[in-house]
Design an enzyme around this catalytic site. Structure first.
Site, mmCIF file in Angstrom:
data_model
loop_
_atom_site.group_PDB
_atom_site.id
_atom_site.type_symbol
_atom_site.label_atom_id
_atom_site.label_comp_id
_atom_site.label_asym_id
_atom_site.label_seq_id
_atom_site.Cartn_x
_atom_site.Cartn_y
_atom_site.Cartn_z
ATOM 1 N N THR A 186 1.679 7.988 6.302
ATOM 2 C CA THR A 186 2.620 7.402 7.253
ATOM 3 C C THR A 186 2.213 5.951 7.403
ATOM 4 O O THR A 186 1.068 5.587 7.145
ATOM 5 C CB THR A 186 2.579 8.060 8.654
ATOM 6 O OG1 THR A 186 1.292 7.908 9.206
ATOM 7 C CG2 THR A 186 2.963 9.514 8.590
ATOM 8 N N SER A 187 3.161 5.135 7.825
ATOM 9 C CA SER A 187 2.789 3.759 8.121
ATOM 10 C C SER A 187 2.013 3.784 9.422
ATOM 11 O O SER A 187 2.074 4.745 10.180
ATOM 12 C CB SER A 187 4.030 2.871 8.243
ATOM 13 O OG SER A 187 4.726 3.198 9.415
ATOM 14 N N THR A 188 1.295 2.730 9.717
ATOM 15 C CA THR A 188 0.506 2.695 10.941
ATOM 16 C C THR A 188 1.407 2.692 12.169
ATOM 17 O O THR A 188 0.969 2.973 13.260
ATOM 18 C CB THR A 188 -0.406 1.446 10.972
ATOM 19 O OG1 THR A 188 0.406 0.303 10.724
ATOM 20 C CG2 THR A 188 -1.488 1.543 9.934
#
Length: 190
Positions: A11-13
């Site tokens: 996942t992106s941050t």
């Protein structure tokens, strides 16, 4: 020695950890014995250490498993590059939400066709964009992108005079550090 399913979750941050946990659950339910997990943006390819570890880990006959295609690759070119690396190791790729397994001839065909369609759509979109820009230029309506960073030059220079560093200025003004340096360099040479 048996073949192994190896999971990769990302996942992106900016995403919540719930999304990451959901991916891990899906990968484990799909039979993954080992799952590589990271929270990093898809555009920052240099920081995708766990993806590199996952590809390095897979052996001949293994399958790299992802829940969705966008968790793995950011573009068709990137997907094909990753697929070449996975294939070179004698492994395959399984994309759960699409039901595509490159370990089968049908899976290879489907992924190649999807990649080709995506590439074709992108080329058509870019062609339409170029045509639209050419038409707007001919009508005198196209001015190009407004220079956002240069519009903030006076603000950057004022903050620099107070002794603030480039990173702090960039965050405060909402532009990139490179733009701050460019504005300062231009001001010095003027």
């Amino acid at each position: 020695m048996g073949y192994e399913k190896v999971g990769y979750a990302r996942t992106s941050t900016l995403d919540q950890t719930a999304g990451l946990a959901a991916q891990e659950r899906e990968l484990c339910a799909a039979g993954c014995e080992r799952v590589f997990v990271e929270q990093v943006s898809s555009v920052d390819l240099t920081a995708r250490e766990k993806l590199e570890e996952a590809i390095a880990y897979v052996r001949e006959g293994d399958t790299l498993v992802v829940t969705k295609l966008d968790r793995l690759a950011r573009s068709v070119a990137h997907l094909l590059e990753l697929l070449d690396r996975i294939n070179a190791k004698g492994a395959s790729l399984l994309i759960l939400d699409m039901g595509i397994d490159t370990g089968t001839p049908t899976g290879k065909l489907m992924l190649t066709m999807l990649g080709g369609v995506a590439e074709f759509e992108r080329a058509i979109m870019l062609e339409r964009q170029r045509e639209g820009i050419a038409k707007a230029k001919a009508e005198g309506k196209y001015k190009g992108r407004k220079p956002t960073a240069r519009a903030k030059a006076s603000e950057v220079l004022d903050l620099h005079k107070t002794g603030k560093g480039a990173t702090e200025i960039a965050e405060e003004v909402g532009i990139g550090r490179a733009s701050v340096y460019r504005i300062l360099r231009d001001a010095e040479s003027a």
